[in-house]
Design an enzyme around this catalytic site. Sequence first.
Site, PDB file in Angstrom:
ATOM      1  N   GLU A  50      -7.006  10.580   4.213  1.00 14.08           N
ATOM      2  CA  GLU A  50      -6.216   9.254   3.359  1.00 14.08           C
ATOM      3  C   GLU A  50      -6.667   7.908   4.035  1.00 14.08           C
ATOM      4  O   GLU A  50      -6.717   6.913   2.915  1.00 14.08           O
ATOM      5  CB  GLU A  50      -4.729   9.601   3.341  1.00 14.08           C
ATOM      6  N   PHE A 112      10.618  18.402   3.304  1.00 19.82           N
ATOM      7  CA  PHE A 112       9.300  18.926   3.939  1.00 19.82           C
ATOM      8  C   PHE A 112       8.269  17.475   3.383  1.00 19.82           C
ATOM      9  O   PHE A 112       8.469  17.503   1.993  1.00 19.82           O
ATOM     10  CB  PHE A 112       8.878  20.250   3.225  1.00 19.82           C
ATOM     11  N   GLN A 113       7.521  17.155   4.166  1.00 26.49           N
ATOM     12  CA  GLN A 113       6.663  15.974   3.853  1.00 26.49           C
ATOM     13  C   GLN A 113       7.443  14.589   3.505  1.00 26.49           C
ATOM     14  O   GLN A 113       6.859  14.131   2.700  1.00 26.49           O
ATOM     15  CB  GLN A 113       5.457  16.405   2.870  1.00 26.49           C
ATOM     16  N   LYS A 162       8.570  12.849  -6.793  1.00 20.26           N
ATOM     17  CA  LYS A 162       7.667  13.794  -7.438  1.00 20.26           C
ATOM     18  C   LYS A 162       8.549  14.258  -8.885  1.00 20.26           C
ATOM     19  O   LYS A 162       7.873  14.151  -9.860  1.00 20.26           O
ATOM     20  CB  LYS A 162       7.692  14.997  -6.684  1.00 20.26           C
ATOM     21  N   MET A 473     -17.352  -3.313  23.292  1.00 18.15           N
ATOM     22  CA  MET A 473     -16.655  -4.501  23.610  1.00 18.15           C
ATOM     23  C   MET A 473     -15.860  -4.379  24.767  1.00 18.15           C
ATOM     24  O   MET A 473     -15.425  -5.258  25.398  1.00 18.15           O
ATOM     25  CB  MET A 473     -16.054  -4.937  22.005  1.00 18.15           C
TER      26      MET A 473
END
Lengths: 566, 159
Positions: A50, A112-113, A162, A473
């Site tokens: 993602e 969940f999630q 959802k 760096m």
Amino acid sequence: MQMSGAQMVCESIIAEGVKTVFGYPGGAIMHVYDEIYKQNGFEHILNRHEQAAVHAADGYARATGEVGVAMVTSGPGFTNAVTGLATAYMDSIPMVVISGQVPLSLIGTDGFQEIDAVGISRPCTKHNFLVRTLEELPTILKEAFYIARSGRPGPVLVDIPKDITVEIGEFTYPKTVHIPSYKPTYKGNKRQIEKAVDAIKKAKKPLLYIGGGVVLSNAYELVREFAKKTQIPAVETLMARGVMGAKNPLLLGMLGMHGNYASNMAMSETDLVISLGARFDDRVTGKLSEFAKYADIIHVDIDAANIGKLVDVDYPIVGDITEVLKQILPQLDGVDPDRYEAWRNILKRYDDLHPQSYIDSDEVIKPQWAIERIGELVGDDAIITSDVGQHQMWAAQHYPFDRPRQWINSGGLGTMGFGFPAAIGAKRAFPDKIVINITGDGSILMNMQELVTAAEYEIPVINIILNNHFLGMVRQWQTFFYDKRYSETDLSFQPNFKALAEACGGIGYDVTTKAEFDAALKDAIKQNKVCFMNVQTNRFEDVLPMVPSGGALFNMMLPQTTKGEA
Amino acid sequence: MTKNVKERRVISVIVMNESSVLSRITSLFAARGYNIESLTVAPIPNSDMSHITIATTGSSKLMEQITKQLHKLIPVYKVIEHEEMVEKEMVLAKFPIAENLADISVLSSAYNGGVVNVGMEMIIVMVADEPKRVKHFIEAAQRYNPSEIVRGGVVAIER
């Protein structure tokens, strides 16, 4: 027309003229993905993480100036996207990210999630929405795109539960938005502009300080005209590379921590700073009390909060750079370019004294040589993205950027792993341009899974890994400021980059000589396939000049050899 | 330089009534390290907006930054940095019934309030006054052994 929330999402994306969406499906966003499957108004690119999807949308937005769109699921899908949102936020990139959320009835139950997406993203988005009813969905999507692209641009998150995506309702995409509390200022205040013009006429050593806002406002032609008309010299920030054009005689270079000598001295000695879309970042100013100490400051910015945030401003002008420059330019007729000739000569002498330079070698590839060579071989034709670190600074210093949006990098947040997915986005937007990600052996591993994405969709991004077997760096700072204690920066243990690229369906090149470099780059362009060019460079090259953190701009460490360690 | 003097300031923020608008404001203060001394919020009658009053401390330069940052929030309609204002804060205080009720009553009237409830074991008074006077009231109330004091936070209106 009656349709589901998921369909509304797709219809809105189509109505906004979006051609490409980057994303990754999951439970809470599945209804939307089901509609994506059925439609053909836009394409969807399946990135393999993602974070990369959001960076790809970001790269697409930076290359085109249009709103980039990414789509992710709830919970970990969203949290992975956060770095992408923050990256875009810091650089003011217009983007809409759509995330799935657990059903309304489950919100607040640790489902969940489930994660509080609007809560987490509040500090790293321009605005965000949690959709609560189907009725408000079209308006929210319309507002999201409008907010993302208007005023000072930025990323907007739309979090959609959802159950709303499956619900059926009436859809009309609004034609206009009405947000009484959001009215960006575009035109500059006339009196302030008159005063600023007066200050320019009176100045002896004026300096144009050009920031990323000029790129965002698509104002580079007006800025070049400003400089040409007045013959006022200019410095660019990291985000503004390409605005003036590398060959422009009025361009001194990049200023700041790794700016060139003439640019930093110009800022230290100028008597009038004309700041256009820059925000006085600490990497630019160094020690604030010494920054432009002898100068009055004109600050043009669309974000009023940037004005006076760090530096006291004498001539504040809130507005869009394009609009303000259109107002200013006709008033510059009275400016006598000869007035600044002595000043230009001083700066010319500074540049002759310490030009941007490095010591080349025949035995080993110097990273600066590699950058210059890319410039010679592809120059104007290429879009250059970068990751974060030494290679990024060398690219900014040595690549001959000739136009804005040719240089795409994470300036504000400094996100390693940005370059490759951003290059995928840019290449998708401009398939006919050569797109090169200049990266390091540290950064490239942070989104290397995108090899698979690029191979699958045949997006031939060229990744040039300037490989010094160091987190360079940080290593450089350890050399300078930590007595050479190289704590956790030795990256000698590496994958076989060539084999890695091949394993994912790309091409790999191992490059150790200049001849191999040319051959590999030419072949990579011809092959038209995603590739890793693993370029062995000398290990202990430093990015110079360097202003140590918190030091005054005129106190620069200047180039010298680092013999004995190479 | 008066610009860098830290002073108490009161800001009114007029916002669109929408979910999480208050958390946008408080998280802005937290993220940028601004201090909130008190905060009150209530809907504005006959409108779809709310009035938030924030008391804070800082220099005028910091106030300018806070005001501008608040303005940047999409649902923020207006920010007023008060200079000429009428400011009031309400306080409820609970005292044991055994204390000198006449004294407590006189004290609360002196601070623009009065007794609002008397029960079997305690007496409750309310005062509404300027924040500075509220501080004095709380000090004076100490000798009557208050069991609980609740401050309401500042509300302000420009004169």
